[in-house]
Design an enzyme around this catalytic site. Structure first.
Site, mmCIF file in Angstrom:
data_model
loop_
_atom_site.group_PDB
_atom_site.id
_atom_site.type_symbol
_atom_site.label_atom_id
_atom_site.label_comp_id
_atom_site.label_asym_id
_atom_site.label_seq_id
_atom_site.Cartn_x
_atom_site.Cartn_y
_atom_site.Cartn_z
ATOM 1 C CB SER A 17 -0.891 0.027 1.495
ATOM 2 O OG SER A 17 -0.250 0.020 2.434
ATOM 3 C CB ILE B 280 5.106 5.667 -0.305
ATOM 4 C CG1 ILE B 280 4.735 6.942 -0.106
ATOM 5 C CG2 ILE B 280 6.803 5.687 -1.091
ATOM 6 C CD1 ILE B 280 5.468 7.819 0.914
ATOM 7 C CB SER C 209 10.075 11.221 7.812
ATOM 8 O OG SER C 209 9.147 12.315 8.357
ATOM 9 C CE1 TYR D 98 6.934 7.431 11.394
ATOM 10 C CE2 TYR D 98 7.207 9.677 11.622
ATOM 11 C CZ TYR D 98 6.934 8.686 10.810
ATOM 12 O OH TYR D 98 7.059 8.699 9.347
ATOM 13 C CE LYS E 46 10.401 6.573 9.395
ATOM 14 N NZ LYS E 46 10.445 6.113 8.010
#
Length: 313
Positions: free
Chosen positions: A47, A49, A171, A198, A202
């Protein structure tokens, strides 16, 4: 809970910034090279990207392995991509990054069945909290540790098929990342722990690319970390119910769709002449300096050594 509140605030800030700078038009898809005879793995390829990236790679003639957790979604995505591209060399293989045992099983199956590997796209990601069966924080393991182990297990094959590339989907959230080598993989404490976790994962992505590039100098294996833009994907499906009404209209209004987000990833995977930029951080506008912590070579080495220890390499 509070992590999502912070995310809500972050999205409102993003909204303000985007409106101030005007909504930019998404870049037109570029011409892509011929990839017949090349094999690519895309993690989380069913799903968002990942699927959009896999679709383009298949369109260019590559053999594409969708390495993802759900067999139902993985098989469905593979058959949809085969149908849309007319390329029959698109297949699902089971990989659950929240289980280091599954990462090892995937790698050994892949190495047994597939003679070649030219592109490893470490795309899968989660933003939810929780703990894995291995005892690590879920975002840190899925977004970084599992991918770190996967990359190490496939590195010999990447070297023997060189020139080859590893693309790590990072990100701009790495700006808020804080990695402490002595507590790697333990969920951070405090109000915003999910959000912090998170961001930490990253930052780990950016530093992983940097240190891998350093270690692979002279092998023709190159590595790129890429921020795909704010993309409207299932990453937010774990948001609490009260925040969703806030997130969804914002997401539809402002975020790129997955195929636009995939452009930056595809650039890192396929653009000619990127080799001198191995280890660098990219956005849809090309190479960019990451935030200061993302350029810390001592931290990159400490993360690498800590990661090796945690996955038992």
């Amino acid at each position: 809970g509070m992590g999502w509140a912070l995310l809500g605030v972050g999205l409102l800030l993003a909204l303000y910034t985007l409106l101030r700078h005007g909504l930019r038009s998404a870049p037109r898809p570029r011409g892509r090279p011929e990839l017949r005879g090349r094999t690519a793995i895309v993690t989380g390829g069913s799903s968002g990207i990942g699927a959009a990236t896999a679709l383009e790679l298949a369109r260019c003639g590559a053999r594409v392995i969708l390495a993802t957790r759900s067999a139902r979604r993985g098989e469905a995505a593979a058959s949809r991509i085969r149908r849309e591209t007319g390329n029959n060399e698109v297949l699902f293989m089971h990989l659950d990054l929240a289980s280091l045992r599954s990462v090892r099983a995937f790698a050994s199956t892949f190495l047994r069945q597939e003679p070649q590997l030219h592109l490893l796209i470490n795309n899968a990601g989660v933003s939810a909290g929780g703990t894995t069966e291995d005892g690590f924080s879920l975002p840190f393991q899925v977004n970084h540790l599992g991918h770190f182990l996967l990359t190490q297990l496939l590195l010999e094959r990447l070297r023997s098929c060189a020139p080859s590339r590893v693309v790590i989907v990072a990100s701009s959230a790495h700006c808020a990342g804080r990695l402490r080598p002595e507590s790697l993989g333990r969920p951070p404490s405090g109000l915003f722990s999910t959000f912090q976790d998170y961001c930490d994962s990253k930052l780990a992505n950016v530093l992983h690319a940097r240190e891998l590039a350093t270690r692979e100098q002279g092998t023709q294996v190159t590595c790129y970390a890429v921020h795909p833009g704010f993309v409207n994907t299932a990453l937010f499906r774990h948001a609490p119910p009260w925040l969703k009404p806030l997130l969804l209209p914002l997401a539809w209004l402002l975020f790129l769709d997955a195929s636009e987000g995939a452009q930056a990833v595809l650039d890192c995977a396929t653009r000619d002449g990127l080799e001198p930029l191995s280890g660098r951080y990219f956005t849809e506008c090309g190479p960019r300096l990451p935030w200061a912590a993302g350029r810390d070579d001592r931290l990159a080495r400490a993360l690498w050594e800590g990661s090796e220890r945690l996955v038992g390499l």
